[in-house]
Structures are given as C-alpha cells and as structure tokens.
Design a protein around this motif. Sequence first.
Motif, PDB file in Angstrom:
ATOM      1  N   VAL A 200     -34.268   6.482   4.619  1.00 12.38           N
ATOM      2  CA  VAL A 200     -33.197   6.960   3.738  1.00 12.38           C
ATOM      3  C   VAL A 200     -33.789   7.366   2.393  1.00 12.38           C
ATOM      4  O   VAL A 200     -33.470   8.438   1.857  1.00 12.38           O
ATOM      5  N   GLN A 201     -34.652   6.535   1.851  1.00 13.07           N
ATOM      6  CA  GLN A 201     -35.268   6.844   0.558  1.00 13.07           C
ATOM      7  C   GLN A 201     -36.019   8.177   0.609  1.00 13.07           C
ATOM      8  O   GLN A 201     -35.996   8.944  -0.351  1.00 13.07           O
ATOM      9  N   ALA A 202     -36.648   8.471   1.759  1.00 11.29           N
ATOM     10  CA  ALA A 202     -37.428   9.704   1.898  1.00 11.29           C
ATOM     11  C   ALA A 202     -36.565  10.963   1.877  1.00 11.29           C
ATOM     12  O   ALA A 202     -37.047  12.041   1.531  1.00 11.29           O
ATOM     13  N   ILE A 203     -35.291  10.832   2.257  1.00 12.77           N
ATOM     14  CA  ILE A 203     -34.426  12.024   2.359  1.00 12.77           C
ATOM     15  C   ILE A 203     -33.306  12.064   1.331  1.00 12.77           C
ATOM     16  O   ILE A 203     -32.550  13.018   1.291  1.00 12.77           O
ATOM     17  N   LEU A 204     -33.183  11.026   0.512  1.00 15.45           N
ATOM     18  CA  LEU A 204     -31.987  10.897  -0.327  1.00 15.45           C
ATOM     19  C   LEU A 204     -31.732  12.125  -1.193  1.00 15.45           C
ATOM     20  O   LEU A 204     -30.599  12.607  -1.259  1.00 15.45           O
ATOM     21  N   ASP A 205     -32.745  12.659  -1.847  1.00 12.99           N
ATOM     22  CA  ASP A 205     -32.516  13.833  -2.701  1.00 12.99           C
ATOM     23  C   ASP A 205     -32.024  15.023  -1.887  1.00 12.99           C
ATOM     24  O   ASP A 205     -31.128  15.756  -2.311  1.00 12.99           O
ATOM     25  N   ARG A 206     -32.552  15.227  -0.689  1.00 14.32           N
ATOM     26  CA  ARG A 206     -32.121  16.333   0.175  1.00 14.32           C
ATOM     27  C   ARG A 206     -30.713  16.099   0.705  1.00 14.32           C
ATOM     28  O   ARG A 206     -29.919  17.030   0.819  1.00 14.32           O
ATOM     29  N   LEU A 207     -30.420  14.844   1.022  1.00 10.15           N
ATOM     30  CA  LEU A 207     -29.091  14.500   1.511  1.00 10.15           C
ATOM     31  C   LEU A 207     -28.035  14.782   0.444  1.00 10.15           C
ATOM     32  O   LEU A 207     -26.989  15.373   0.738  1.00 10.15           O
ATOM     33  N   LEU A 208     -28.306  14.387  -0.793  1.00 10.10           N
ATOM     34  CA  LEU A 208     -27.362  14.640  -1.881  1.00 10.10           C
ATOM     35  C   LEU A 208     -27.174  16.141  -2.091  1.00 10.10           C
ATOM     36  O   LEU A 208     -26.043  16.615  -2.253  1.00 10.10           O
ATOM     37  N   ARG A 209     -28.260  16.896  -2.058  1.00 15.12           N
ATOM     38  CA  ARG A 209     -28.192  18.364  -2.192  1.00 15.12           C
ATOM     39  C   ARG A 209     -27.306  18.952  -1.092  1.00 15.12           C
ATOM     40  O   ARG A 209     -26.417  19.765  -1.365  1.00 15.12           O
ATOM     41  N   ASP A 210     -27.549  18.537   0.153  1.00 16.70           N
ATOM     42  CA  ASP A 210     -26.809  19.117   1.276  1.00 16.70           C
ATOM     43  C   ASP A 210     -25.342  18.698   1.263  1.00 16.70           C
ATOM     44  O   ASP A 210     -24.470  19.499   1.605  1.00 16.70           O
ATOM     45  N   CYS A 211     -25.046  17.475   0.866  1.00 14.98           N
ATOM     46  CA  CYS A 211     -23.646  17.041   0.799  1.00 14.98           C
ATOM     47  C   CYS A 211     -22.888  17.796  -0.289  1.00 14.98           C
ATOM     48  O   CYS A 211     -21.719  18.137  -0.103  1.00 14.98           O
TER      49      CYS A 211
ATOM     50  N   PHE B 168     -23.601  -5.107  -2.329  1.00 14.46           N
ATOM     51  CA  PHE B 168     -22.594  -4.200  -2.880  1.00 14.46           C
ATOM     52  C   PHE B 168     -22.937  -3.820  -4.325  1.00 14.46           C
ATOM     53  O   PHE B 168     -22.803  -2.660  -4.716  1.00 14.46           O
ATOM     54  N   GLU B 169     -23.414  -4.772  -5.097  1.00  7.58           N
ATOM     55  CA  GLU B 169     -23.790  -4.487  -6.493  1.00  7.58           C
ATOM     56  C   GLU B 169     -24.925  -3.465  -6.546  1.00  7.58           C
ATOM     57  O   GLU B 169     -24.931  -2.564  -7.377  1.00  7.58           O
ATOM     58  N   ARG B 170     -25.894  -3.605  -5.650  1.00 13.93           N
ATOM     59  CA  ARG B 170     -27.007  -2.645  -5.626  1.00 13.93           C
ATOM     60  C   ARG B 170     -26.558  -1.299  -5.065  1.00 13.93           C
ATOM     61  O   ARG B 170     -27.092  -0.262  -5.449  1.00 13.93           O
ATOM     62  N   MET B 171     -25.591  -1.321  -4.146  1.00 12.67           N
ATOM     63  CA  MET B 171     -24.998  -0.062  -3.678  1.00 12.67           C
ATOM     64  C   MET B 171     -24.356   0.672  -4.854  1.00 12.67           C
ATOM     65  O   MET B 171     -24.530   1.880  -5.017  1.00 12.67           O
ATOM     66  N   GLN B 172     -23.597  -0.076  -5.666  1.00 14.73           N
ATOM     67  CA  GLN B 172     -22.943   0.525  -6.823  1.00 14.73           C
ATOM     68  C   GLN B 172     -23.976   1.132  -7.777  1.00 14.73           C
ATOM     69  O   GLN B 172     -23.788   2.244  -8.270  1.00 14.73           O
ATOM     70  N   ALA B 173     -25.050   0.402  -8.016  1.00 15.06           N
ATOM     71  CA  ALA B 173     -26.084   0.889  -8.935  1.00 15.06           C
ATOM     72  C   ALA B 173     -26.725   2.170  -8.399  1.00 15.06           C
ATOM     73  O   ALA B 173     -26.909   3.139  -9.149  1.00 15.06           O
ATOM     74  N   LEU B 174     -27.063   2.192  -7.107  1.00 12.43           N
ATOM     75  CA  LEU B 174     -27.690   3.383  -6.527  1.00 12.43           C
ATOM     76  C   LEU B 174     -26.744   4.584  -6.583  1.00 12.43           C
ATOM     77  O   LEU B 174     -27.160   5.688  -6.959  1.00 12.43           O
ATOM     78  N   ALA B 175     -25.493   4.380  -6.212  1.00 12.70           N
ATOM     79  CA  ALA B 175     -24.523   5.476  -6.227  1.00 12.70           C
ATOM     80  C   ALA B 175     -24.363   6.034  -7.640  1.00 12.70           C
ATOM     81  O   ALA B 175     -24.260   7.250  -7.825  1.00 12.70           O
ATOM     82  N   ARG B 176     -24.364   5.151  -8.618  1.00 12.21           N
ATOM     83  CA  ARG B 176     -24.230   5.573 -10.018  1.00 12.21           C
ATOM     84  C   ARG B 176     -25.501   6.297 -10.492  1.00 12.21           C
ATOM     85  O   ARG B 176     -25.439   7.392 -11.049  1.00 12.21           O
ATOM     86  N   GLU B 177     -26.664   5.697 -10.241  1.00 13.99           N
ATOM     87  CA  GLU B 177     -27.940   6.274 -10.695  1.00 13.99           C
ATOM     88  C   GLU B 177     -28.200   7.648 -10.082  1.00 13.99           C
ATOM     89  O   GLU B 177     -28.721   8.541 -10.747  1.00 13.99           O
ATOM     90  N   GLN B 178     -27.834   7.809  -8.813  1.00 16.88           N
ATOM     91  CA  GLN B 178     -28.100   9.060  -8.113  1.00 16.88           C
ATOM     92  C   GLN B 178     -26.911  10.026  -8.143  1.00 16.88           C
ATOM     93  O   GLN B 178     -26.999  11.113  -7.573  1.00 16.88           O
ATOM     94  N   ALA B 179     -25.828   9.627  -8.782  1.00 16.73           N
ATOM     95  CA  ALA B 179     -24.611  10.456  -8.872  1.00 16.73           C
ATOM     96  C   ALA B 179     -24.177  10.937  -7.479  1.00 16.73           C
ATOM     97  O   ALA B 179     -24.043  12.138  -7.228  1.00 16.73           O
ATOM     98  N   PHE B 180     -23.963   9.968  -6.574  1.00 21.36           N
ATOM     99  CA  PHE B 180     -23.538  10.316  -5.215  1.00 21.36           C
ATOM    100  C   PHE B 180     -22.302  11.215  -5.266  1.00 21.36           C
ATOM    101  O   PHE B 180     -21.310  10.868  -5.915  1.00 21.36           O
ATOM    102  N   PRO B 181     -22.335  12.345  -4.564  1.00 15.31           N
ATOM    103  CA  PRO B 181     -21.184  13.254  -4.536  1.00 15.31           C
ATOM    104  C   PRO B 181     -20.192  12.906  -3.424  1.00 15.31           C
ATOM    105  O   PRO B 181     -19.368  13.735  -3.050  1.00 15.31           O
ATOM    106  N   PHE B 182     -20.285  11.699  -2.892  1.00 14.28           N
ATOM    107  CA  PHE B 182     -19.431  11.241  -1.799  1.00 14.28           C
ATOM    108  C   PHE B 182     -19.192   9.752  -1.974  1.00 14.28           C
ATOM    109  O   PHE B 182     -19.957   9.076  -2.663  1.00 14.28           O
TER     110      PHE B 182
END
Length: 185
Positions: free
Chosen positions: A51-62, A88-102
């Motif tokens: 997941v870490q290897a593709i996260l930037d591409r996944l966010l771009r594609d979403c 869940f706390e670390r999920m929240q941090a990752l979603a915030r740091e990476q600005a998840f569009p979903f």
Amino acid sequence: MAALNPPVCDFGWSAPDFSLPGTDGRLHSLASARGPRGLLLMFICNHCPYVQAILDRLLRDCRALAAEGVGCIAVMSNDTVAYPDDSFERMQALAREQAFPFPYVYDEAQAVARAYGAVCTPDFFGFNAELKLQYRGRLDASGRQPGPADARRELYEAMLQVARTGQGPREQQASIGCSIKWREA
C-alpha cells in the motif's frame, strides 16, 4: 511475510452493503460511497509496504475517478491489537496527512472484509453504476516498490471503462499485497 493475490473478477457479483465509521467522524455506507457511474472499494491499511508503494498513485487515480463520477472508499480491516500502526487514530493521521480524497473507514469487526472476500492489502473491487463487480485487479505493475513512473494505469483505465460502458476489461492482472490480518477466533 508472504505476498497474496486475490482471485480473479467474479463479473456481476453484487456489492454487499455496510455501515462503517470513517476517519472524518461520519458513518459511511455503500449508498454514500458510490458515485453515479460506479464505485471503487479498496481494502488498504497503514503499515503494508504494498500500500505504501502505491499510495501516491492511488490518491492521484481516485481524484481523477471522482471527476468521472466514480465514488471511492477505502476500508481498513486489520487486527489493530496485533498491528497498532493500523489503529483508528493512525488511520485518521494518515488520511489527514495525505489529504485522502475518499472516506477511510474502519471495519473493526472484520465483517465487511469477510463479506467481500478480501484477501490482501491492497485489494480492489470495481463496481459499475448498478453495483455489479467489474474489476478485481491491481493498480499497476507496482509491488513492494513503486513500479516505473510510466507504468500503465490499469485500475484507472479499467474504472474509466466501467464508468463509460458498465463493463470491465476481460483481462485483469490480480493485485498483490500483504494478507488481511485476521483476529484470532
């Protein structure tokens, strides 16, 4: 840690409903996640190197798929006692740091992962507007390391086809990733 591949696409399989808490403080369901032209439901987690290897591409594609009317949602189903990086706390941090569009939602009971037959992270389920499965493939040629910069955008192209025609490509390459971390019974 052995890599796993999910099974091939079961074309036409209906998406099971769910209601899960998101890192944004809201409950999310199949109805709230879907777009007018389809839904990409993905099982991911924080700690998985695939997941870490593709996260930037996944966010771009979403982001690009949202503009095409395809809703996206990420489900985290791992045992967080055994894997605290997925809490869940670390999920929240990752979603915030990476600005998840979903929405990034927590499947604490692991019932959604079981209902979908999720095998690994990442595991992608691409549905058409009628919520019938049309894609169960990989994002691109990436593995534990990002693929080449010019790697074909397989998931993006497949979901564009689904959005435009209602049908996914007949040829699909299975995703690869770490196993879902199931809780001991």
